[in-house]
Design a protein around this motif. Structure first.
Motif, PDB file in Angstrom:
ATOM      1  N   THR A   1      -9.375 -24.665   8.119  1.00 31.86           N
ATOM      2  CA  THR A   1      -8.070 -24.289   8.685  1.00 31.86           C
ATOM      3  C   THR A   1      -8.188 -23.328   9.869  1.00 31.86           C
ATOM      4  OG1 THR A   1      -5.908 -23.382   8.216  1.00 31.86           O
ATOM      5  CG2 THR A   1      -7.697 -22.488   6.899  1.00 31.86           C
ATOM      6  N   ASN A   2      -9.068 -22.335   9.757  1.00 27.87           N
ATOM      7  CA  ASN A   2      -9.172 -21.368  10.849  1.00 27.87           C
ATOM      8  C   ASN A   2      -9.761 -21.980  12.111  1.00 27.87           C
ATOM      9  OD1 ASN A   2      -7.992 -19.154   9.654  1.00 27.87           O
ATOM     10  ND2 ASN A   2      -9.882 -18.522   8.641  1.00 27.87           N
ATOM     11  N   LYS A   3     -10.686 -22.887  11.924  1.00 31.31           N
ATOM     12  CA  LYS A   3     -11.289 -23.538  13.095  1.00 31.31           C
ATOM     13  C   LYS A   3     -10.256 -24.420  13.799  1.00 31.31           C
ATOM     14  CE  LYS A   3     -16.198 -23.356  12.206  1.00 31.31           C
ATOM     15  NZ  LYS A   3     -16.573 -22.678  13.431  1.00 31.31           N
TER      16      LYS A   3
ATOM     17  N   TYR B   1      -6.986 -24.053  13.624  1.00 31.61           N
ATOM     18  CA  TYR B   1      -5.988 -23.167  14.223  1.00 31.61           C
ATOM     19  C   TYR B   1      -6.496 -22.585  15.548  1.00 31.61           C
ATOM     20  CZ  TYR B   1      -3.162 -19.052  15.115  1.00 31.61           C
ATOM     21  OH  TYR B   1      -2.383 -18.114  15.730  1.00 31.61           O
ATOM     22  N   SER B   2      -7.757 -22.168  15.528  1.00 31.39           N
ATOM     23  CA  SER B   2      -8.326 -21.555  16.727  1.00 31.39           C
ATOM     24  C   SER B   2      -8.323 -22.530  17.909  1.00 31.39           C
ATOM     25  CB  SER B   2      -9.720 -21.059  16.391  1.00 31.39           C
ATOM     26  OG  SER B   2     -10.573 -21.190  17.454  1.00 31.39           O
ATOM     27  N   LYS B   3      -8.591 -23.795  17.623  1.00 31.47           N
ATOM     28  CA  LYS B   3      -8.548 -24.801  18.690  1.00 31.47           C
ATOM     29  C   LYS B   3      -7.109 -25.001  19.176  1.00 31.47           C
ATOM     30  CE  LYS B   3     -12.422 -26.898  16.667  1.00 31.47           C
ATOM     31  NZ  LYS B   3     -13.179 -25.759  17.169  1.00 31.47           N
TER      32      LYS B   3
ATOM     33  N   THR C   1      -1.343 -26.968  13.310  1.00 27.98           N
ATOM     34  CA  THR C   1      -2.359 -26.970  12.240  1.00 27.98           C
ATOM     35  C   THR C   1      -1.818 -27.697  11.011  1.00 27.98           C
ATOM     36  OG1 THR C   1      -3.141 -24.850  13.057  1.00 27.98           O
ATOM     37  CG2 THR C   1      -3.869 -25.469  10.867  1.00 27.98           C
TER      38      THR C   1
ATOM     39  N   GLN D   1     -18.246 -24.495  21.539  1.00 28.59           N
ATOM     40  CA  GLN D   1     -17.691 -23.861  20.346  1.00 28.59           C
ATOM     41  C   GLN D   1     -18.031 -24.651  19.075  1.00 28.59           C
ATOM     42  OE1 GLN D   1     -13.244 -23.380  19.763  1.00 28.59           O
ATOM     43  NE2 GLN D   1     -13.771 -21.403  20.640  1.00 28.59           N
ATOM     44  N   ASP D   2     -17.939 -25.977  19.194  1.00 34.90           N
ATOM     45  CA  ASP D   2     -18.169 -26.805  17.996  1.00 34.90           C
ATOM     46  C   ASP D   2     -19.603 -27.317  17.910  1.00 34.90           C
ATOM     47  OD1 ASP D   2     -15.444 -26.498  17.757  1.00 34.90           O
ATOM     48  OD2 ASP D   2     -15.007 -28.358  18.810  1.00 34.90           O
TER      49      ASP D   2
END
Lengths: 74, 200
Positions: free
Chosen positions: B44-46, B48-50, B65, B158-159
């Protein structure tokens, strides 16, 4: 090791998000629950609904006559 | 109540250490939402960050998200398993955000004079220069980039997606992806220089 500001930026965004993810999780769970519930209802009642409709067709007065009128020579 | 009965709590100890693919397989097999929640908690955080990187507003990113995870859930049976679950999830995320941005506004595309023949091989020096950009400047520069360039740089830096994985996400050939990465890097540096060359 090379510094990676992209990953640092990602961490900053995640920290800023706080605990909002739990709220979103609840909303998604509600959606999932609703989809599952609707799915189960359909699974449970759709076959019997078909049967009911079929029985309506058979019990409707004049249903047989209509069929006969459609093909009067048969 | 009904929902809880349909989704009993998973008690076996290996549950939390399951791989994404195992959790996915168990979810498809049992339809127990707790397996999906495990994947949600991991990503979820990844996601959301994108979303916030692309959409810039926290409320919009939070809604996105939610939409992305529901979308993933509804199309989970279509996941072929050819790529990793995370790659597939990121692909849904990037494409969702790109669609939102395209629907919402016309982008200002920063042009780059195309009079140089580009070498498609990865330029390590350029990579280091981009990755070591001051984080606040990075945020600013990404904010000025068009959505495709921004997303391809995020996939790469990032990924940590490989060229092949980026090809899968973007549905493009390897040479097209290499070209896009190179162009995106050059645009990044151009925007950076335009904004920060005087301040150093």
């Amino acid at each position: 090791m090379t510094k990676n500001s992209f990953k640092e930026l990602e961490e900053i965004y995640i920290k800023e998000r706080g605990n909002a993810s739990e709220q979103t999780k609840k909303k998604i769970s509600a959606n999932i629950g609703l989809f599952g519930f609707i799915g189960h209802l359909i699974e449970l009642y759709l076959p019997s609904a078909g049967q009911v409709l079929k029985s309506f067709d058979l019990t409707t007065p004049g249903a047989k006559d209509k069929k006969q009128k459609k093909y009067p020579n048969k | 109540m009904i929902i809880n009965l349909l989704n009993p709590i998973i008690t076996h100890s290996s549950y939390k250490t399951m791989s994404d693919e195992e959790a996915l397989e168990q979810y498809l097999l049992t339809q127990n939402v707790n397996y999906f929640n495990l994947l949600y908690d991991r990503y979820t955080n990844k996601v959301y960050s994108k979303c916030i990187s692309m959409l810039k507003e926290s409320e919009l990113a939070e809604d996105a998200t939610q939409e992305i995870f529901v979308k993933v859930l509804l199309s989970i049976s279509k996941f072929s398993g050819k790529s990793k679950f995370s790659t597939w999830l990121y692909s849904v995320t990037y494409n969702y955000c790109i669609d939102i941005i395209r629907k919402g506004k016309k982008e200002i595309i920063v042009s780059l004079e195309d009079n140089t023949k580009l070498d498609l091989e990865d330029d390590g020096m350029l990579d280091a220069e981009i990755m070591e950009t001051n984080v606040f400047r990075l945020k600013q520069v990404l904010g000025l980039m068009n959505v495709e360039d921004k997303s391809i740089l995020m996939m790469k830096y990032q990924d940590d997606l490989s060229i092949k994985e980026i090809c899968d996400v973007m549905d493009k050939t390897e040479s097209a992806v290499k070209m896009k990465i190179l162009r995106a890097k050059e645009r990044f540096l151009k925007i950076y220089q335009e904004n920060y060359s005087r301040s150093g």
